[in-house]
Write a protein that holds these residues in place. Structure first.
Motif, PDB file in Angstrom:
ATOM      1  N   PRO A   1      18.484  48.369  93.232  1.00  0.00           N
ATOM      2  CA  PRO A   1      19.707  48.154  94.474  1.00  0.00           C
ATOM      3  C   PRO A   1      19.430  49.119  95.839  1.00  0.00           C
ATOM      4  O   PRO A   1      18.452  49.985  95.844  1.00  0.00           O
ATOM      5  CB  PRO A   1      20.864  48.961  93.658  1.00  0.00           C
ATOM      6  N   THR A   2      19.816  48.318  96.786  1.00  0.00           N
ATOM      7  CA  THR A   2      19.476  48.825  98.135  1.00  0.00           C
ATOM      8  C   THR A   2      20.426  49.975  98.436  1.00  0.00           C
ATOM      9  O   THR A   2      21.518  49.918  97.866  1.00  0.00           O
ATOM     10  CB  THR A   2      19.374  47.695  99.168  1.00  0.00           C
TER      11      THR A   2
ATOM     12  N   LEU B   1      24.398  49.942  97.040  1.00  0.00           N
ATOM     13  CA  LEU B   1      24.897  51.236  96.470  1.00  0.00           C
ATOM     14  C   LEU B   1      26.294  52.053  97.272  1.00  0.00           C
ATOM     15  O   LEU B   1      26.834  52.335  96.616  1.00  0.00           O
ATOM     16  CB  LEU B   1      23.793  52.450  96.066  1.00  0.00           C
ATOM     17  N   GLY B   2      26.022  52.029  98.316  1.00  0.00           N
ATOM     18  CA  GLY B   2      26.999  52.580  99.325  1.00  0.00           C
ATOM     19  C   GLY B   2      28.335  51.890  99.086  1.00  0.00           C
ATOM     20  O   GLY B   2      29.233  52.360  99.163  1.00  0.00           O
ATOM     21  N   GLU B   3      28.221  50.414  99.020  1.00  0.00           N
ATOM     22  CA  GLU B   3      29.535  49.959  98.834  1.00  0.00           C
ATOM     23  C   GLU B   3      30.025  50.049  97.583  1.00  0.00           C
ATOM     24  O   GLU B   3      31.316  50.253  97.377  1.00  0.00           O
ATOM     25  CB  GLU B   3      29.153  48.175  98.908  1.00  0.00           C
ATOM     26  N   LEU B   4      29.177  50.325  96.590  1.00  0.00           N
ATOM     27  CA  LEU B   4      29.890  50.353  95.105  1.00  0.00           C
ATOM     28  C   LEU B   4      30.505  52.017  95.088  1.00  0.00           C
ATOM     29  O   LEU B   4      31.470  52.038  94.203  1.00  0.00           O
ATOM     30  CB  LEU B   4      28.603  50.210  94.005  1.00  0.00           C
TER      31      LEU B   4
ATOM     32  N   ALA C   1      12.412  56.561  93.490  1.00  0.00           N
ATOM     33  CA  ALA C   1      12.940  55.593  94.778  1.00  0.00           C
ATOM     34  C   ALA C   1      14.366  55.585  94.483  1.00  0.00           C
ATOM     35  O   ALA C   1      15.441  55.420  95.628  1.00  0.00           O
ATOM     36  CB  ALA C   1      12.220  54.234  94.411  1.00  0.00           C
ATOM     37  N   LEU C   2      15.118  55.394  93.482  1.00  0.00           N
ATOM     38  CA  LEU C   2      16.423  55.307  93.251  1.00  0.00           C
ATOM     39  C   LEU C   2      17.244  56.451  93.541  1.00  0.00           C
ATOM     40  O   LEU C   2      18.291  56.501  94.356  1.00  0.00           O
ATOM     41  CB  LEU C   2      16.530  54.977  91.794  1.00  0.00           C
ATOM     42  N   THR C   3      16.699  57.612  93.542  1.00  0.00           N
ATOM     43  CA  THR C   3      17.272  58.841  93.697  1.00  0.00           C
ATOM     44  C   THR C   3      17.531  58.967  95.339  1.00  0.00           C
ATOM     45  O   THR C   3      18.477  59.195  95.955  1.00  0.00           O
ATOM     46  CB  THR C   3      16.558  60.139  93.258  1.00  0.00           C
ATOM     47  N   ASN C   4      16.154  58.659  95.749  1.00  0.00           N
ATOM     48  CA  ASN C   4      16.232  58.608  97.406  1.00  0.00           C
ATOM     49  C   ASN C   4      17.229  57.525  97.981  1.00  0.00           C
ATOM     50  O   ASN C   4      17.833  57.935  98.766  1.00  0.00           O
ATOM     51  CB  ASN C   4      14.614  58.316  97.944  1.00  0.00           C
ATOM     52  N   THR C   5      17.273  56.512  97.473  1.00  0.00           N
ATOM     53  CA  THR C   5      18.357  55.472  97.894  1.00  0.00           C
ATOM     54  C   THR C   5      19.776  55.793  97.619  1.00  0.00           C
ATOM     55  O   THR C   5      20.371  55.723  98.604  1.00  0.00           O
ATOM     56  CB  THR C   5      18.210  54.231  97.113  1.00  0.00           C
ATOM     57  N   LEU C   6      19.962  56.478  96.468  1.00  0.00           N
ATOM     58  CA  LEU C   6      21.240  56.874  96.331  1.00  0.00           C
ATOM     59  C   LEU C   6      21.744  57.968  97.255  1.00  0.00           C
ATOM     60  O   LEU C   6      22.916  57.953  97.725  1.00  0.00           O
ATOM     61  CB  LEU C   6      21.543  57.289  94.769  1.00  0.00           C
ATOM     62  N   LEU C   7      20.986  58.971  97.549  1.00  0.00           N
ATOM     63  CA  LEU C   7      21.263  60.235  98.279  1.00  0.00           C
ATOM     64  C   LEU C   7      21.443  59.479  99.764  1.00  0.00           C
ATOM     65  O   LEU C   7      22.386  60.191 100.456  1.00  0.00           O
ATOM     66  CB  LEU C   7      20.257  61.106  98.160  1.00  0.00           C
ATOM     67  N   SER C   8      20.607  58.707 100.280  1.00  0.00           N
ATOM     68  CA  SER C   8      20.688  57.886 101.558  1.00  0.00           C
ATOM     69  C   SER C   8      22.156  57.168 101.695  1.00  0.00           C
ATOM     70  O   SER C   8      22.434  57.102 102.651  1.00  0.00           O
ATOM     71  CB  SER C   8      19.520  57.224 101.714  1.00  0.00           C
ATOM     72  N   ALA C   9      22.595  56.851 100.681  1.00  0.00           N
ATOM     73  CA  ALA C   9      23.896  55.898 100.568  1.00  0.00           C
ATOM     74  C   ALA C   9      25.265  56.856 100.246  1.00  0.00           C
ATOM     75  O   ALA C   9      26.261  56.094 100.452  1.00  0.00           O
ATOM     76  CB  ALA C   9      23.885  54.869  99.424  1.00  0.00           C
TER      77      ALA C   9
END
Length: 228
Positions: A62-63, A67-70, A113-121
């Motif tokens: 997921p981008t 993730l941010g929307e969810l 990668a997933l952790t980095n994406t989630l924290l950014s979102a």
């Protein structure tokens, strides 16, 4: 509302974690993986979102906007890195390169990668985030033939130690690496079927009915680290 993101849910510990977390009130689960069980497909809906992705191909994860929307309305966000592969098992120099790279990506690169994406979102006013990396005792000892699995788990622990240090002054964020121990899973079947020094120990655990059920291990992890 609690929003849980978890990888590797089609069997073993991941399936047990999903079942128990999904049973909690006001909890929505986003399951990430290559395959899902028939029961999970039947339950898919507002409380259980099945998101197909290949963890060996991080580009399919997921981008941040997705993730941010969810998670925009979540009071608590939980990220569980459960998916892993134990193979390839064997001497360095004999390992198939494609299997080695896939394992390194699934076990290490994808969680990073997933952790980095989630924290950014994360929404600006998020209330709580919990991150759990399912590691192994193999991260801290040399086991014949297990160089890839052991090193990727050790690398994951180091990464999440850095994430924990980054947020040590923020009580809203908790980060933990856990060693659930051996249990009766498909990974144990793969281990018993491999050829390496020390395999008999795992066979004996199975033969003597000493492998805990994944459901009991999942309950312990939830009670200790993810209690609502």
């Amino acid at each position: 509302m609690r929003y849980v993101v978890i990888t590797g849910v089609s069997r073993g510990l991941g399936e047990a974690l999903l079942n128990q977390l999904l049973a909690e009130p006001d909890t929505t689960v986003l399951a990430l993986g290559r395959t899902f069980t028939d029961n999970q497909r039947m339950l898919a809906g507002p409380k259980l979102i099945l998101r197909h992705c290949e963890l060996a191909e991080p580009a399919t994860l997921p981008t941040a906007p997705e993730l941010g929307e969810l998670i925009a309305d979540a009071d608590e966000i939980v990220l569980i890195h459960n998916a892993a592969v134990v193979g390839p098992i064997g001497a360095v120099g004999t390992l198939p390169t494609d299997e080695l790279l896939a394992a390194a990506t699934i076990n290490l690169a994808a969680p990073l990668a997933l952790t980095n994406t989630l924290l950014s979102a994360l929404p600006p006013l998020f209330r709580r985030v919990r991150i759990m990396f399912v590691s192994s005792g193999a991260a801290h000892r040399v086991i014949d033939g297990w160089s890839v699995y052991s090193s990727t788990k050790r690398g994951g622990e180091e990464f999440f130690a850095h994430v924990a240090a980054q947020y040590e002054s923020d009580p809203r964020v908790s980060v933990v690496s856990v060693n659930p121990g051996v249990m009766d899973t498909g990974m144990q079947e793969a281990i018993r079927g491999a050829d390496f020094d020390g395999r008999q120990r795992f066979q004996d655990l199975y033969d003597n009915d000493e492998l805990p059920d994944p459901a009991s291990v999942a309950a312990h992890l939830i009670a200790e680290h993810l209690k609502a």
